[in-house]
Motif scaffolding. Structure first.
Motif, short mmCIF file in Angstrom:
data_model
loop_
_atom_site.label_atom_id
_atom_site.label_comp_id
_atom_site.label_asym_id
_atom_site.label_seq_id
_atom_site.Cartn_x
_atom_site.Cartn_y
_atom_site.Cartn_z
N ILE A 1 0.88 -1.26 -0.14
CA ILE A 1 0.14 -0.03 -0.05
C ILE A 1 0.97 1.21 -0.09
O ILE A 1 1.83 1.51 0.94
N GLU A 2 0.72 2.17 -1.10
CA GLU A 2 1.87 3.33 -1.20
C GLU A 2 1.11 4.48 -0.22
O GLU A 2 0.25 5.05 -0.87
N GLN A 3 1.54 4.60 0.78
CA GLN A 3 0.57 5.55 1.69
C GLN A 3 1.45 6.83 1.65
O GLN A 3 2.49 7.15 1.87
N VAL A 4 0.64 7.85 1.14
CA VAL A 4 1.20 9.06 0.84
C VAL A 4 0.38 10.18 1.76
O VAL A 4 -0.82 9.74 2.14
N PRO A 5 0.75 11.32 2.05
CA PRO A 5 -0.20 12.41 2.79
C PRO A 5 -1.24 12.73 1.80
O PRO A 5 -1.01 13.10 0.71
N THR A 6 -2.49 12.74 2.37
CA THR A 6 -3.53 12.90 1.42
C THR A 6 -4.73 13.55 2.06
O THR A 6 -5.06 13.25 3.27
N ASP A 7 -5.26 14.77 1.52
CA ASP A 7 -6.38 15.21 2.11
C ASP A 7 -7.75 14.71 1.71
O ASP A 7 -8.16 14.64 0.81
N LEU A 8 -8.32 14.01 2.71
CA LEU A 8 -9.30 13.12 2.64
C LEU A 8 -10.53 14.04 2.05
O LEU A 8 -11.28 13.45 1.23
N ALA A 9 -10.84 15.01 2.37
CA ALA A 9 -11.79 15.91 2.12
C ALA A 9 -11.70 16.22 0.63
O ALA A 9 -12.50 16.10 -0.11
N ALA A 10 -10.32 16.92 0.09
CA ALA A 10 -10.24 16.92 -1.31
C ALA A 10 -10.36 15.62 -2.28
O ALA A 10 -10.94 16.00 -3.30
N LEU A 11 -10.03 14.68 -1.66
CA LEU A 11 -10.23 13.32 -2.50
C LEU A 11 -11.78 13.08 -2.51
O LEU A 11 -12.15 12.62 -3.69
N LEU A 12 -12.47 13.22 -1.58
CA LEU A 12 -14.06 13.04 -1.94
C LEU A 12 -14.69 13.97 -2.60
O LEU A 12 -15.30 13.62 -3.40
N GLU A 13 -14.05 15.32 -2.56
CA GLU A 13 -14.73 16.18 -3.43
C GLU A 13 -14.22 16.02 -4.89
O GLU A 13 -15.30 16.28 -5.58
N ASN A 14 -13.13 15.44 -5.21
CA ASN A 14 -12.76 15.06 -6.43
C ASN A 14 -13.78 13.91 -7.13
O ASN A 14 -14.09 13.93 -8.11
N ALA A 15 -13.96 12.92 -5.98
CA ALA A 15 -14.63 11.76 -6.65
C ALA A 15 -16.07 12.08 -6.92
O ALA A 15 -16.66 11.86 -7.79
N ALA A 16 -16.56 12.96 -6.06
CA ALA A 16 -17.95 13.58 -6.16
C ALA A 16 -18.05 14.37 -7.61
O ALA A 16 -19.26 14.30 -8.15
N GLU A 17 -17.00 15.36 -7.83
CA GLU A 17 -17.01 16.10 -9.03
C GLU A 17 -17.03 15.07 -10.26
O GLU A 17 -17.83 15.30 -11.29
N LEU A 18 -16.26 14.07 -10.25
CA LEU A 18 -16.23 13.16 -11.41
C LEU A 18 -17.70 12.54 -11.66
O LEU A 18 -17.95 12.48 -12.64
N ALA A 19 -18.17 12.27 -10.48
CA ALA A 19 -19.69 11.76 -10.50
C ALA A 19 -20.44 12.67 -11.02
O ALA A 19 -21.59 12.08 -11.71
N ARG A 20 -20.56 13.93 -10.93
CA ARG A 20 -21.17 14.87 -11.23
C ARG A 20 -21.15 15.11 -12.94
O ARG A 20 -22.13 15.45 -13.49
#
Length: 683
Positions: free
Chosen positions: A524-543
């Motif tokens: 598992i390649e663990q990198v520092p991640t902003d989980l809120a930004a990741l969720l927003e990006n996934a939601a934007e792709l869905a929209r």
């Protein structure tokens, strides 16, 4: 040549002392068994604690009302267990019951021995006398408490006398006591352990004697094996046969007690003949023992004639006399010259058990006071006699084995040659098996290598396939943002291309993720991640893909920084959002990010048809799809891959709500991922 120690005569004193110690040890165990069978806590014994009056009714014509009104001058007083010998007369016991227990708790009256024919108890109470019947002629289902002894719960009125009526064709012994249910259960636990030990040793000893009897072809060991019927007699006289084997056949258990007693007496005389070598050294005594054994066996017919009690009075008297003769014969045998140490030791053991048998017979005949300890001691002494004979026979067998060692020496050469031949054959066979094993190992390595190459190929193809799809997706996205005004169809087709591209991209991502998660060396390649930004990006792709409303709610003030595999977590979120979009029928999708303890909690809810309870357990399986998916395209990989991604991070994905109002899926992701399961990557 034989071993020098093989011809040395054994130490008579050492062998005799060892066998006597065995007898004493088992005798002590018998005393402990008797002690364990005697309750000591909250117990009132009839006789010693509650003296009773005895009335002998020769013809059995008296009834309880008459006995209650008779004056004390017609009774005899007793302060110990009742012992009447073999008599057909009815015995009436009259006594004052103990005072009531605290809180009005009941007393349990326990009566032994358990082979009494019929026992009637008249219990005084506020409404008069209550009649309670028991005995070994009644089925176990008729007993108030199923136990090997007669147990009668009662709450007697201590101000009025209580009656016990005893009628039996066997020996008239009666030992009774009042106790509490708790004390009775406690006493039963300890006595059951000792009786289990007794019967366990008895079974093992009997089986060993039977085996040695066939191996040595020894008449003595066969006689010891026949004495195993004594354990059936003990089991019958202690009530085990009635309760455990024949609860619904009381008459059969009743006769089994009588028959096993007679056969035990006969088998004991046979054992005396073989153990004391009466045929060789004491022919007159041998004839007496032979005639006595035949008489005991023939006395079984007394049961058919209803004369068992009268016959047993004569037979027990004869048994005491024969055992007195056996004691004298055993002492004479120990003084003879040329007798082996084992034979002398057996004679000493026989003299001890015969002396106890005399006392037991006199106790049963009421010549001496009855003692349950004496009866238990005799039972364990019989077991000790078998063990002593077994040890002596094993000693003799060892001496014979030493004599045979010299005869086997000449065969060792041939045996060694055969052994060497077998070892050579084993080596050849081992070499052949090792060769086959090596071939299988090589085939297995080749198969693993081929599978590895196949996974590499699939990963490469999927990666190469994804690249042009990403380009197409970007191009169609640009066209969608700047549509050609000449036609509306172009916009519609671009939306179709975008959705198809999105579907192929998702499928490719899931295949890549599934192959990666299935690999034996997952990292598992663990990198520092902003989980809120990741969720927003996934939601934007869905929209962008569906133009459907996706509402994202982040808990205020929440620190959404974490370490995770950005690509895999994006795939997991996108899969669940895509599923919600496909099944929600253009209704809003709600995504919420919160925290609980050491985990981030992310929920995705929709207002679609939901998932039936029957499908909740299988919805996360690979290639599994719900019943609502028959009109919706998909591969059945999305939820499976998403949950495996979360578990690989130390979290989980689960269905928390389903039904007609939609479905809610909950992601849990550790804020601080475990370093032992993933590789930290610094961005």
């Amino acid at each position: 040549m034989p071993n020098a120690t093989a011809s040395r005569p054994p130490d008579v004193r050492a062998v005799g002392l060892a066998l006597i110690l065995v007898l004493l040890s088992l005798g002590a165990l018998g005393i402990l068994s008797a002690a364990a069978s005697t309750p000591r806590v909250e117990t009132i014994r009839l006789g010693s604690d509650l003296p009773f009056e005895l009335l002998v009714d020769d013809d059995g014509a008296l009834d309880a009302q008459t006995v209650l009104t008779l004056p004390s001058t017609q009774f005899s007083s007793h302060d110990g267990p009742l012992s009447q010998g073999y008599t057909r007369a009815v015995s009436w016991l009259r006594f004052n019951p103990p005072a009531p227990r605290p809180g009005g708790a009941p007393w349990w009256l326990v009566v032994a021995p358990p082979y009494l024919d019929r026992l009637t108890v008249f219990v005084p109470g506020a409404d008069g006398y209550t009649r309670m019947e028991t005995g070994d002629l009644l089925p176990a289902s008729a007993r108030p408490v199923r136990d090997r002894h007669f147990v009668l719960p009662m709450t007697p009125d201590s101000t009025q006398p209580m009656l016990i009526r005893l009628e039996t064709t066997s020996v008239s012994l009666l030992s009774a006591y009042f106790t509490s249910p708790e004390a009775f259960v406690s006493q039963r636990a300890s006595s059951s352990f000792l009786w289990g030990l007794y019967f366990g040793i008895a079974c093992v000893t009997t089986l060993l004697c039977i085996g040695l009897g066939f191996i040595q072809r020894s008449r003595l060991m066969l006689a010891v094996s026949a004495l195993g019927v004594a354990y059936l007699m003990v089991a019958s006289t202690q009530g085990f046969t009635y309760v455990l084997l024949l609860p619904d056949r009381p008459l059969l258990a009743h006769h089994l007690t009588s028959i096993s007693t007679l056969l035990t007496l006969a088998a004991h005389l046979w054992l005396l003949r073989e153990a004391l070598l009466t045929r060789q050294h004491f022919p007159r005594t041998d004839k007496v023992l032979l005639a006595g054994g035949a008489l005991f066996v023939g006395a079984v017919t007394a049961l058919l004639l209803g004369l068992y009690g009268q016959a047993m009075t004569v037979l027990m008297t004869l048994n005491a006399l024969i055992h007195a003769l056996a004691v004298a014969t055993a002492l004479r045998l120990t003084c003879l010259k040329g007798v082996s140490a084992g034979t002398r030791a057996i004679a000493i053991a026989v003299s001890i058990t015969s002396a106890l048998a005399i006392l037991a017979a006199l106790s049963v005949l009421a010549v001496v006071p009855v003692s349950l300890t004496l009866l238990h001691l005799w039972q364990y002494a019989m077991l000790g006699l078998m063990v002593a004979i077994l040890l002596a026979s094993v000693h003799e067998l060892r001496m014979q084995q030493q004599r045979l060692d010299s005869l086997q020496a000449e065969r060792l050469g041939a045996a060694e040659a055969r052994r060497q031949h077998l070892e050579d054959r084993v080596k050849e066979r081992t070499a052949a098996l090792q060769h086959a094993h090596d071939q299988l190992e090589r085939a297995l390595r080749d198969e693993r290598h081929a599978q590895f190459k196949q996974r590499q190929f699939l990963a490469m193809v999927s990666h190469e396939f994804r690249t042009p799809l990403s380009v197409i997706s970007a191009a169609t996205g640009n066209l969608a943002q700047c549509p050609t005004p000449s036609t509306e169809a172009l916009t519609h087709r671009l939306a179709q291309i975008n959705r198809a591209t999105r579907r192929l991209t998702t499928l490719t991502d899931n295949c890549l993720a599934d192959a990666r998660l299935s690999a034996a060396t997952l990292v598992i390649e663990q990198v520092p991640t902003d989980l809120a930004a990741l969720l927003e990006n996934a939601a934007e792709l869905a929209r962008l893909s569906s133009r459907q409303l996706v509402q994202v709610n982040i808990e205020p003030g929440l620190d959404t920084q974490c370490r995770c595999d950005h690509a895999l977590v994006t795939i997991a979120l996108s899969n669940v959002l895509d599923n919600a979009i496909k099944y929600a029928a253009n209704s809003p999708i709600h995504a919420r990010l919160t925290a609980a303890q050491d985990n981030f909690i992310l929920t995705v809810s929709d207002e679609g048809p939901g998932i039936s309870p029957a499908e909740e357990a299988s919805i996360f399986g690979r290639y599994e799809r719900g019943s609502a998916a028959h009109n919706v395209s998909g591969s059945g990989l999305g939820l499976h891959v998403s949950r495996e991604i979360m578990r690989a991070h130390g979290g989980d994905l689960r269905l928390v709500h389903t039904g007609g109002a939609g479905a809610t899926f909950e992601f849990s992701l550790p804020r601080r991922p475990p370093g032992t399961q993933a590789r930290q990557v610094t961005s």
